[in-house]
Write a protein that holds these residues in place. Structure first.
Motif, PDB file in Angstrom:
ATOM      1  N   CYS B  83       2.167   9.448  -2.498  1.00 32.06           N
ATOM      2  CA  CYS B  83       2.844   8.171  -2.314  1.00 32.06           C
ATOM      3  C   CYS B  83       4.328   8.380  -2.039  1.00 32.06           C
ATOM      4  O   CYS B  83       4.994   9.211  -2.681  1.00 32.06           O
ATOM      5  CB  CYS B  83       2.646   7.320  -3.559  1.00 32.06           C
ATOM      6  N   HIS B  85       6.604   6.506  -2.762  1.00 26.72           N
ATOM      7  CA  HIS B  85       7.429   5.963  -3.844  1.00 26.72           C
ATOM      8  C   HIS B  85       7.741   7.021  -4.898  1.00 26.72           C
ATOM      9  O   HIS B  85       8.852   7.511  -5.000  1.00 26.72           O
ATOM     10  CB  HIS B  85       6.720   4.741  -4.466  1.00 26.72           C
ATOM     11  N   LYS B  86       6.733   7.425  -5.656  1.00 22.55           N
ATOM     12  CA  LYS B  86       6.971   8.376  -6.745  1.00 22.55           C
ATOM     13  C   LYS B  86       6.068   9.598  -6.649  1.00 22.55           C
ATOM     14  O   LYS B  86       5.973  10.371  -7.606  1.00 22.55           O
ATOM     15  CB  LYS B  86       6.736   7.680  -8.091  1.00 22.55           C
ATOM     16  N   CYS B 105      -1.753   2.523  -3.442  1.00 21.33           N
ATOM     17  CA  CYS B 105      -1.424   3.376  -4.578  1.00 21.33           C
ATOM     18  C   CYS B 105      -1.569   2.537  -5.848  1.00 21.33           C
ATOM     19  O   CYS B 105      -1.010   1.442  -5.939  1.00 21.33           O
ATOM     20  CB  CYS B 105      -0.003   3.903  -4.431  1.00 21.33           C
ATOM     21  N   TYR B 107      -0.344   2.918  -8.733  1.00 22.08           N
ATOM     22  CA  TYR B 107       0.770   2.915  -9.701  1.00 22.08           C
ATOM     23  C   TYR B 107       1.624   1.650  -9.559  1.00 22.08           C
ATOM     24  O   TYR B 107       1.793   0.891 -10.510  1.00 22.08           O
ATOM     25  CB  TYR B 107       1.593   4.196  -9.489  1.00 22.08           C
ATOM     26  N   GLN B 109       1.265  -0.184  -6.452  1.00 24.77           N
ATOM     27  CA  GLN B 109       0.591  -0.914  -5.371  1.00 24.77           C
ATOM     28  C   GLN B 109       1.335  -0.911  -4.037  1.00 24.77           C
ATOM     29  O   GLN B 109       1.267  -1.901  -3.303  1.00 24.77           O
ATOM     30  CB  GLN B 109       0.256  -2.337  -5.820  1.00 24.77           C
ATOM     31  N   TRP B 110       2.015   0.150  -3.712  1.00 20.53           N
ATOM     32  CA  TRP B 110       2.462   0.293  -2.336  1.00 20.53           C
ATOM     33  C   TRP B 110       1.193   0.485  -1.496  1.00 20.53           C
ATOM     34  O   TRP B 110       0.297   1.243  -1.886  1.00 20.53           O
ATOM     35  CB  TRP B 110       3.387   1.511  -2.177  1.00 20.53           C
TER      36      TRP B 110
HETATM   37  S1  FES Z   1       3.958   5.877  -7.085  1.00 22.94           S
HETATM   38 FE1  FES Z   1       2.854   4.867  -5.576  1.00 22.94          FE
HETATM   39  S2  FES Z   1       3.521   2.877  -5.691  1.00 22.94           S
HETATM   40 FE2  FES Z   1       4.728   3.827  -7.191  1.00 22.94          FE
END
Ligand code: FES
Ligand SMILES: [Fe+2]
Lengths: 162, 426
Positions: B83, B85-86, B105, B107, B109-110
Motif C-alpha cells: 500500500c 500509504h503505510k 487496503c 488498514y 481503505q485506500w
Molecule cells: S496502509 Fe493501506 S490504507 Fe493505510
C-alpha cells in the motif's frame, strides 16, 4: 432406521479402527502392507486444498489402481532419495457422510508430524481424508482415499504416503 | 559477453563459484537489486490464470510480493503488493476476481484499481472540515509501484526495469521457439503444488539446468529397467548463457514406449517391473517425438513437458536458505476428461512427490547444508568443458548450461560480488 443408516452405524467403529491401523502401518514403515488396505480398483490421491477449493484436479500423487500404489512403494524402497524421517499420523474420529450398498463414505481430519535426523519434530502435513470404504466380505478396504492437505507448502518433498 | 570478458567477481567464475553465494545475506540483497529488479523479465504467471477481466493472482518477483491482474479493458497489469500509504499488503488472497476492479487496503481503505492506480482515499477532506489531506495531495502520485508487463505464448512476465529491451528480445528466438512448442495451443490450469526448500534459489536454478545428475540422482528409470540409452537429446543455451532448453526424444523408429520399455528391461536388467505402466504412458501430442522438454528461463521459471505433463515451475527466493517452488500444472484447453486423467497419472512423475523429480528438493538442501561455513571454497563445474557453448548434447554428460547460468548471473551482478567482498560483507 433405513438399511443405509444401519450400515453407517455399524461402520463407525470399523472405520475408526481401520484408520488407526492405517496410520500405524505407514508410521511403522510397513509400506508393502499399505496397498493391501485398498481394493484393486482403487483411487488414492494427495491433493492441495487450494486445488480442491478451486475445482482443479491436479494432485501430487494420483494412483488409480492398486498396482500403482505398489509401484510407489517399490520406487520409495529402491529408487527415490529423500530425507531420512519418521512420520507420525494422528487421525481424528471419522464422520460418516453417506452409504451405498456395501460402501460407506467418511471424512476424518489428520495431522502428520515428521521427525528428521536433526531430531526436531515438525508439523509436516495437516488435512483431511475424504474416503469411500468397501465393507463387503466382512473386511474394511479403501475404495478411494483423497488426502486434501491444508499445508500448502510441502517441506522439501513428499515421499512416503499420507 | 564472451567467456574472456566475463567479470570474475569475488573469485567466482562459471566453472568455480564461491559457496558464499548460497549463504550471504548481502549477496541475497544485491541479487534482488541486480537480478530480480534489474535487467531481467520475471515470470508472473499464465495468461490462462487471468482468463476474465478482474482476475488476479498473487505472485513474487524475487522476494517482492507482486499482484498480476486483468483489468476491465482486458489488459494485464502487475504492481507491488504494498500500500502506498503505510506499506500494508493490499491484496491478501492468492487468487480471485475483483469484479469491481477495486483492491482495497483493509488498514485505512485506500482503494486501487486493477492497474494499480489509487482511486479512493477515505476522509480525504477530513471529517466535518477537520483533518484530511492538504489541497496539494494528488492521488496520481500515490499509486502502487507498477511493473512493465509483456506476454509471450501465454506466459506473463514483468520487469521493474524501465529501459530493458522487450520481452521477445530478452527471450531470444530459440527460447521463443521452444516456449511456443509447449504453448502450441490454448492451455487450462489443472492445479498447483508448492514446495519449500531449505536452500538457496540458485541451487534449484542450477539443478534445473544440470543434465549430468538426471540418471544418477533420479533412479526411477533404471530401477524399473526403463533407462533409455539410445535416445536423442539436444541442449541449447541463449546468447547471454542464462536461458537454456534441453529435450530428449524417443529413439527413432520406435513408436511404442511400452515395447521400448520391455526391450530396455532386458538390456538394462532392471530388477523391478512396473505393475501399472499407464503411469509412464506417453501420447505424443506435439508434432515431434520429444518426451522431455525442460526449459529454464533466467532468473525464475522453468517450463516443462515430461511425457504428457505440462508445467511451469516458478522459483521464489524468500531468503538465502528459503526457496519456494510453485508448480503450475496445465493441460490444453480442449483436453477431454480422459486426457486429463492421463495427465494426472503422468503427474506422479513430477512435482514434490514426483517419482523422477522429488530428489531435486533433497539435492538443493544437501548442497545448502554441505556448504555451511565454506565461504571462500568453490564448486567445480567442469563436466564437459570449461566454456559456455550455444548447443551441446546433454546426455553426453555436460554442465554447459550450469556454466551458462553462472555466466549470466555473474554478468548481471557486475561488481556487486567484488564490492561486497572488498567490504568484507560476503
Ligand atoms: S496502509 Fe493501506 S490504507 Fe493505510
Ligand atoms: Fe533433477
Amino acid at each position: 432406521m433405513s438399511v443405509a443408516a444401519e450400515v453407517a452405524q455399524v461402520a463407525q467403529s470399523a472405520i475408526d479402527d481401520f484408520n488407526a491401523a492405517y496410520g500405524l502401518c505407514l508410521d511403522d514403515d510397513r509400506l508393502e502392507q499399505w496397498p493391501t488396505l485398498f481394493v484393486d480398483d482403487c483411487l488414492y490421491q494427495v491433493i492441495a486444498r487450494e486445488n480442491v477449493d478451486n475445482g482443479l484436479p491436479a494432485a501430487v500423487m494420483y494412483c488409480d489402481s492398486k498396482g500403482m500404489l505398489a509401484d510407489r512403494v517399490v520406487a520409495l524402497r529402491k529408487a527415490n532419495v529423500f530425507p531420512e524421517h519418521f512420520n507420525r499420523h494422528l487421525i481424528g474420529r471419522a464422520v460418516i457422510t453417506g452409504a451405498e450398498g456395501n460402501q460407506v463414505s467418511a471424512e476424518a481430519s489428520y495431522v502428520v508430524f515428521q521427525t528428521r535426523n536433526d531430531g526436531e519434530t515438525r508439523i509436516y502435513n495437516a488435512g483431511k481424508y475424504v474416503d469411500w470404504f468397501d465393507l463387503s466380505g466382512g473386511t474394511v478396504r479403501l475404495k478411494s482415499r483423497t488426502c486434501i492437505y491444508d499445508t500448502l507448502r510441502i517441506a522439501t518433498l513428499l515421499a512416503t504416503p499420507i | 559477453m564472451n567467456a574472456e570478458t566475463m567479470p570474475v567477481a569475488a573469485g567466482s567464475e562459471p566453472t568455480a563459484v564461491d559457496y558464499a553465494v548460497y549463504h550471504s545475506q548481502a549477496i541475497f540483497t544485491a541479487e534482488q537489486e541486480n537480478i530480480f529488479r534489474g535487467q531481467t523479465w520475471c515470470y508472473l504467471g499464465l495468461e490462462a490464470e487471468l482468463a476474465n477481466s478482474g482476475d488476479f493472482r498473487s505472485t513474487h518477483v524475487g522476494n517482492t510480493p507482486v499482484v498480476v491482474t486483468r483489468a476491465t479493458d482486458g489488459t494485464i497489469h502487475a504492481w507491488v503488493n504494498r500500500c502506498a500509504h503505510k506499506g500494508a499488503t493490499v491484496c491478501r488472497s492468492l487468487r480471485g476476481n475483483q469484479a469491481d476492479g477495486a483492491f482495497v487496503c483493509v488498514y485505512h481503505q485506500w482503494a486501487y484499481d486493477a492497474t494499480g492506480a489509487l482511486v479512493g482515499v477515505p476522509f480525504r477532506r477530513g471529517l466535518k472540515g477537520v483533518g484530511g489531506y492538504s489541497k496539494e495531495f494528488n492521488m496520481a502520485e500515490h499509486s502502487l509501484e507498477r511493473l512493465r508487463v509483456e506476454t509471450f505464448g501465454g506466459l506473463v512476465f514483468g520487469t521493474f526495469n524501465p529501459t530493458i529491451a522487450p520481452l521477445d528480445d530478452f527471450l531470444g528466438p530459440v527460447m521463443r521457439k521452444y516456449i511456443q512448442r509447449v504453448f502450441q495451443r490454448p492451455v487450462k490450469v489443472l492445479g498447483y503444488a508448492r514446495q519449500f526448500m531449505a536452500g538457496n534459489w540458485k541451487l534449484y536454478s542450477e539443478n534445473s539446468r544440470d543434465s549430468y545428475h538426471g540418471g544418477l540422482l533420479h533412479l526411477f528409470y533404471p530401477t524399473f529397467g526403463i533407462y533409455r540409452q539410445s535416445q536423442e537429446s539436444a541442449g541449447l543455451v541463449s546468447d547471454e548463457g542464462y536461458h537454456t532448453v534441453f529435450t530428449v526424444s524417443k529413439p527413432k523408429g520406435d513408436v511404442d514406449y511400452g515395447s521400448f520399455g520391455d526391450e530396455a528391461n532386458r538390456e538394462m536388467q532392471g530388477e523391478a517391473k512396473l505393475q501399472d505402466e499407464r503411469l509412464l504412458a506417453f501420447r505424443p501430442e506435439i508434432a515431434d517425438d520429444v518426451g522431455l522438454h525442460i526449459q529454464s528461463i533466467f532468473p525464475s521459471v522453468v517450463v516443462q513437458q515430461i511425457q504428457n505433463t505440462l508445467a511451469t515451475r516458478q522459483i521464489v527466493p524468500h531468503g538465502t536458505d528459503k526457496t519456494e517452488l510453485v508448480w503450475t500444472y496445465f493441460g490444453y484447453a480442449d483436453d477431454d476428461d480422459e486426457t486429463t486423467r492421463h495427465r494426472l497419472r503422468n503427474l506422479n512423475l513430477v512435482g514434490p512427490s514426483g517419482l523422477i523429480s522429488m530428489e531435486d528438493g533433497e539435492a538443493v538442501e544437501l548442497c545448502q547444508q554441505g556448504t555451511i561455513g565454506a565461504e571462500g571454497k568453490r564448486s567445480f563445474v567442469e563436466m564437459g568443458g570449461d566454456d559456455v557453448r550455444p548447443s551441446y548434447a546433454p546426455m553426453g554428460m555436460d554442465e554447459n548450461s550450469v556454466r551458462g547460468f553462472w555466466k549470466g548471473y555473474l554478468g548481471l551482478m557486475g561488481n556487486a560480488l567484488a564490492d561486497l567482498a572488498a567490504e568484507g560483507r560476503a
